[in-house]
Design a protein around this motif. Structure first.
Motif, PDB file in Angstrom:
ATOM      1  N   GLU A 275       0.839  -1.194   0.000  1.00  0.00           N
ATOM      2  CA  GLU A 275       0.000   0.000   0.000  1.00  0.00           C
ATOM      3  C   GLU A 275       0.876   1.248   0.000  1.00  0.00           C
ATOM      4  N   GLY A 276       0.527   2.195  -0.861  1.00  0.00           N
ATOM      5  CA  GLY A 276       1.234   3.469  -0.912  1.00  0.00           C
ATOM      6  C   GLY A 276       2.368   3.534  -1.918  1.00  0.00           C
ATOM      7  N   LEU A 277       2.846   2.394  -2.402  1.00  0.00           N
ATOM      8  CA  LEU A 277       3.989   2.402  -3.320  1.00  0.00           C
ATOM      9  C   LEU A 277       3.688   3.165  -4.607  1.00  0.00           C
ATOM     10  N   LEU A 278       2.471   3.033  -5.112  1.00  0.00           N
ATOM     11  CA  LEU A 278       2.133   3.667  -6.376  1.00  0.00           C
ATOM     12  C   LEU A 278       1.494   5.049  -6.225  1.00  0.00           C
ATOM     13  N   ASP A 279       1.337   5.535  -4.973  1.00  0.00           N
ATOM     14  CA  ASP A 279       0.764   6.848  -4.774  1.00  0.00           C
ATOM     15  C   ASP A 279       1.694   7.918  -5.316  1.00  0.00           C
ATOM     16  N   LEU A 280       1.119   8.877  -6.047  1.00  0.00           N
ATOM     17  CA  LEU A 280       1.923  10.001  -6.542  1.00  0.00           C
ATOM     18  C   LEU A 280       1.938  11.083  -5.483  1.00  0.00           C
ATOM     19  N   ALA A 281       3.068  11.711  -5.304  1.00  0.00           N
ATOM     20  CA  ALA A 281       3.203  12.770  -4.279  1.00  0.00           C
ATOM     21  C   ALA A 281       2.579  14.056  -4.762  1.00  0.00           C
TER      22      ALA A 281
END
Length: 165
Positions: free
Chosen positions: A159-165
């Motif tokens: 979870e969160g690895l593919l989230d864009l900042a």
């Protein structure tokens, strides 16, 4: 590429780049090879590697400072191997269903295990810890999160690895 030994019209196998001759080594016809594969058997005695200057047959190879010290048949002096500097070494693909080749991954859709598409593979980036799958939007997925490869690259990232900042 020469077609000697093949019948007219027979397709040539697609050769894979497996290494490069970096430079001569010593005075006895050895070269330093930067191997681009983890298959060290590509440099086994008797292996034939293809180059733009014709085939080279490995006589012997030894690990040398993260690369390989290699002697090819017919090359006995430094002067013999000087012209080999920079040559790309190629070999036929290995027939192994568990092996993925970079050129086969580029352009494949990348999906999560539930089928959600997250992008397209544009590159595989060499990285000291793990190679990275680069998506078309610049996001990176470490290879250990690749679950399966077929018509798509299936990933299971945390979870969160593919989230864009």
């Amino acid at each position: 590429m020469p077609e000697s030994g093949r019948s007219a019209g027979a397709p040539l196998p697609e050769l894979l780049e497996v290494g490069t001759i970096a430079k001569p080594h010593g005075l006895k016809g050895e070269v330093i090879v930067a191997l681009l594969t983890d298959r060290e058997d590509r440099l086994a005695a008797g292996s034939v590697l293809q180059t733009d200057r014709g085939p080279l047959t490995v006589v012997e190879a030894h690990p040398h400072q993260h690369r390989w010290r290699v002697r090819f048949e017919g090359f006995a002096t430094r002067e013999d191997v000087d012209p080999l500097h920079g040559l790309v070494l190629r070999a036929e693909p290995v027939d192994d269903p568990d092996v993925w080749f970079v050129h086969e991954l580029i352009g494949l859709p990348v999906v999560l295990t539930d089928g959600t598409e997250v992008g397209t593979c544009t590159a595989i980036i060499d990285n000291p810890a793990h190679d990275l799958v680069e998506l078309d939007d610049g996001r990176l997925v470490p290879l250990p999160f690749v679950v399966d490869v077929g018509d798509v690259i299936e990933i299971d990232p945390p979870e969160g690895l593919l989230d864009l900042a």
